[in-house]
Enzyme design. Structure first.
Site, PDB file in Angstrom:
ATOM      1  N   HIS A  84      21.446  25.378   2.960  1.00 19.25           N
ATOM      2  CA  HIS A  84      21.511  24.164   2.134  1.00 19.25           C
ATOM      3  C   HIS A  84      22.929  23.588   2.075  1.00 19.25           C
ATOM      4  CE1 HIS A  84      22.511  26.748  -1.470  1.00 19.25           C
ATOM      5  NE2 HIS A  84      23.186  25.675  -1.830  1.00 19.25           N
ATOM      6  N   ASP A 206      18.416  31.489   3.511  1.00 16.19           N
ATOM      7  CA  ASP A 206      19.291  30.333   3.267  1.00 16.19           C
ATOM      8  C   ASP A 206      20.673  30.527   3.914  1.00 16.19           C
ATOM      9  OD1 ASP A 206      20.482  28.050   2.337  1.00 16.19           O
ATOM     10  OD2 ASP A 206      19.833  28.302   0.260  1.00 16.19           O
ATOM     11  N   SER A 611      27.641  28.913  -3.610  1.00 17.98           N
ATOM     12  CA  SER A 611      26.669  28.986  -2.536  1.00 17.98           C
ATOM     13  C   SER A 611      27.377  29.219  -1.225  1.00 17.98           C
ATOM     14  CB  SER A 611      25.870  27.708  -2.459  1.00 17.98           C
ATOM     15  OG  SER A 611      24.757  27.828  -3.261  1.00 17.98           O
TER      16      SER A 611
END
Ligand code: ARG
Ligand code: ASP
Length: 674
Positions: A84, A206, A611
């Protein structure tokens, strides 16, 4: 002045004592935590984490695309981050013919790696406290200019910590030749998509793979075919040994934004006004975009990154409000403030001043948030800005416009404009006379929005013309919005509490708290600067009688498989591997089955920006890539609950399994030294 500064540093040293897992610590001050880290199993030294004299782990951590983290995993600048986080870049390289989102992308050699225009990574050279230099009269600009002159590609920033009690200089090397090396298909990288987002148990792969390039002297350079893979001072070693409940974990990355020390008034603003309205606006936008995406594959790709961005905070805020209410954060803060008043009557005026400052600034801050969530989302204004830009040549303007229209659908934008202008008409007290007049001329916001899209000639790239764009109906709209932008500028800060008129009171308040509340661990709120957080692999009690285990496996992916639902349509390669148990070197015995580990959770204190962060074991080896938090953690930016808050990590063994078995990119596994 000097004396009080010194006292503040002393204060920090004495408050760094708590033993909880809460906190995001400055790497250059990590020596004050190292005893606690060691008692929890950490084997390395403070110098191993951060050093200005020798290569240290910090040299392998990057700020990725200005809002995420990444880690270097080879001596050739190979970089891991989240899918992402790479999404914008992957999407920009995609089209219906080359749909790297749906199909994934794997370079099989350096020549096949794809340059990502505009994508930058930053590597920290060093950080140093500059509180005294500023107190002695140097300006931030002077400090930054001096630092940037030190080396090629240097970028510097001065950030305040503890609401202005300390200032730090951060010097980075900025690399702008970054290339896509690999990305799993969306059905792995975004498996479960918005349904599973912010949820545990989780099965998302991810991650994506990039590479940093540099010139022949290993210095940052603009893209050039002759650039070479960057040789980092340090890269992460990978551990495939696996993890178990209770294992030490450390996360090293760039958390963006927390509000640990705000008072009850700010909590009330967030949970009763700001979050609920922002959720409402985003629900409308997502409905419009989602309906258009369902109708056209082209729109689905064009709006994929935009949709994901809008949906992410939309869902998080819903969890945040629930979490704040569940924990009773507002009442806890009230009680804490009452206690502070009682025990520090001579400093109670700080709380009164804070309260008054919040009241004074609330309308302005609300209008800033309102603008961001409504007017700013009307995209066609952007081409007016491109046409009018004083920095771009005509050729560059044309190129920027082409880039804009590639991911633009005027029917979507018209509907967004109707909905958002109506909301702005309802709530915007900073509305300009110009916009008011336009609304009035066309029978209100809705009438005006429709008139605007009927009368602009900028709907498509073919209609775009640099000269006529400047006098288009859309230019008139942009001009009517300009005074609003001008007015909200005074409130455009990371958080409500960072508005100078409020921060001015936060500064003595936080200092007073530190002097008073000796048991509390005072980490500086996250502000997109490099931090270390540590904890352990741990399950948690999700609900009464419902314990959540800390690891997931391929079994869970197969259980969710549903070819009818885009987000759960498992790629055939995974189904095949599962059917034949062909897991190669990545198969393990877990929960009584032969399977592949997928994700795990830990107690590390993280937030947006973390992230893609490397998650490390007690020897500083890479065991996973951080990407999310659990549903019961979504309020952790405001109140971190030790017993419940968990970050979600993609197990490095799943990353390697996918690179190997789905991507067939064994050359990368070799490059990572495995
Ligand atoms: N919640 C994670 C974070 O805040 C992942 C977001 C990406 N996924 C999505 N559906 N938007 O970044
Ligand atoms: N998913 C977040 C990010 O993009 C991480 C988090 O908020 O926990 O940084």
């Amino acid at each position: 002045m000097k004396r009080t500064l010194l006292l503040f540093a002393l204060l920090l040293a004495t408050t760094f004592s708590a033993v909880a897992d809460k906190g995001m610590w400055l790497p250059s001050l990590i020596s004050s935590r190292i005893k606690d880290m060691k008692s929890k199993g950490f084997k390395l030294s403070a110098e191993d984490i951060y050093s200005v004299n020798q290569a240290s782990l910090k040299d392998a951590v990057v700020l990725f695309d200005g809002g995420c983290t990444g880690e270097i995993v080879s001596e050739k600048g190979l970089l891991l981050t989240n899918h992402h986080c790479g999404y914008d870049a992957i999407q920009a390289l995609s089209s219906v013919d080359h749909d790297y989102l749906t199909n994934g992308f794997w370079a099989m050699n350096h020549d096949e790696e794809l340059y990502c225009p505009g994508l930058k990574v930053h590597i920290l050279v060093r950080m140093e406290e500059v509180t005294e230099r500023i107190a002695a009269g140097e300006t931030k600009e002077q400090i930054i200019a001096k630092a940037e002159a030190e080396g090629i590609g240097y970028r510097a920033k001065v950030e305040s910590m503890y609401y202005g009690n300390m200032a730090y200089l951060f010097i980075y090397r900025e690399f702008s030749d970054v290339r896509l090396v690999g990305a799993p298909p969306t059905t792995i990288g975004k498996f479960g998509a918005d349904n599973d987002n912010w949820i545990w148990p989780r099965h998302t792969g991810d991650f994506s793979v990039f590479r940093i390039y540099a010139n022949e002297n290993n210095e940052p350079a603009e893209y050039s075919a002759s650039n070479k893979p960057y040789t980092p001072a340090r890269h992460f070693q990978i551990s495939t040994k696996g993890i178990k409940e209770g294992d030490f974990t450390m996360i090293y990355g760039f958390p963006g934004n927390t509000q640990e020390y705000i008072t009850s008034d700010a909590v009330k603003y967030i949970s009763e006004l700001s979050d609920p309205l922002k959720i409402h606006f985003r629900t409308e936008r997502l409905d419009i975009i989602g309906a258009a995406q369902a109708q056209s594959p082209k729109t689905r790709i064009q709006y994929a990154a935009k949709q994901a961005n809008i949906a992410n905070a939309w869902k998080k805020w819903q969890g945040e409000v629930k979490g704040i209410n569940r924990l009773g954060t507002y009442n806890k803060k009230l009680a804490y403030e009452a206690k502070f008043r009682k025990e520090n009557p001579e400093k109670a005026y700080l709380l009164d001043s804070l309260k008054a400052a919040y009241e004074r600034n609330m309308e302005g801050y609300f209008n800033y948030e309102l603008y961001s969530e409504t007017l700013r989302g009307i995209e066609l204004q952007q081409v007016v800005a491109i046409a009018k830009s004083e920095k771009l040549s005509d050729e560059q303007k044309q190129a920027a416009a082409e880039l804009f229209y590639k991911d633009f659908d005027v029917n979507v934008d018209r509907q967004l404009a109707v909905a958002m202008l109506k909301e702005y008409e309802k709530y915007g007290t900073f509305i300009s006379e110009e916009l008011k007049a336009l609304f009035a001329q066309h029978g209100g916001a809705e009438g005006y929005a429709n008139w605007l899209y009927d009368n602009t000639s900028l709907s498509t790239l073919e209609g775009f013309n640099i000269e006529s764009a400047k006098s288009d109906a859309m230019a008139e709209f942009a001009a009517a919005v300009a005074p609003i932008q001008q007015r909200i500028k005074a409130y455009t800060y990371r958080n409500f509490s960072n508005i100078p008129d409020i921060e001015r009171w936060f500064r003595p308040y936080v200092k007073a708290l530190m002097e008073w509340d000796k048991k509390r661990a005072f980490f500086p709120d996250a502000n997109l600067t490099l931090r270390v957080a540590y904890g352990k692999v741990a399950g948690y009690e999700y609900a009464d009688g419902e314990w959540h285990l800390p690891q997931t496996t391929l079994e869970g992916i197969i259980a969710k498989d549903n070819p009818e639902i885009y987000d759960y349509n498992v790629p055939q390669a995974l189904r095949d591997a599962y059917a034949t148990k062909d897991y190669g070197r990545w198969g393990v015995e877990m929960y009584g089955k032969y399977t592949v580990p997928v994700c795990f959770i830990a107690t590390n204190h993280t937030t947006g920006g973390n992230s893609g962060s490397p998650v490390l074991n007690n020897k500083g080896e890479l065991i996973g890539v951080n990407f999310d938090r659990t549903w019961l953690s979504t309020m952790s930016d405001i109140e971190f609950d030790e017993t419940l808050c968990r970050n979600i990590i993609c197990d490095i063994r799943y990353v390697l399994f996918v690179v190997d078995k789905v991507g067939g990119a064994g050359w990368l596994i070799e490059e990572m030294g495995l």
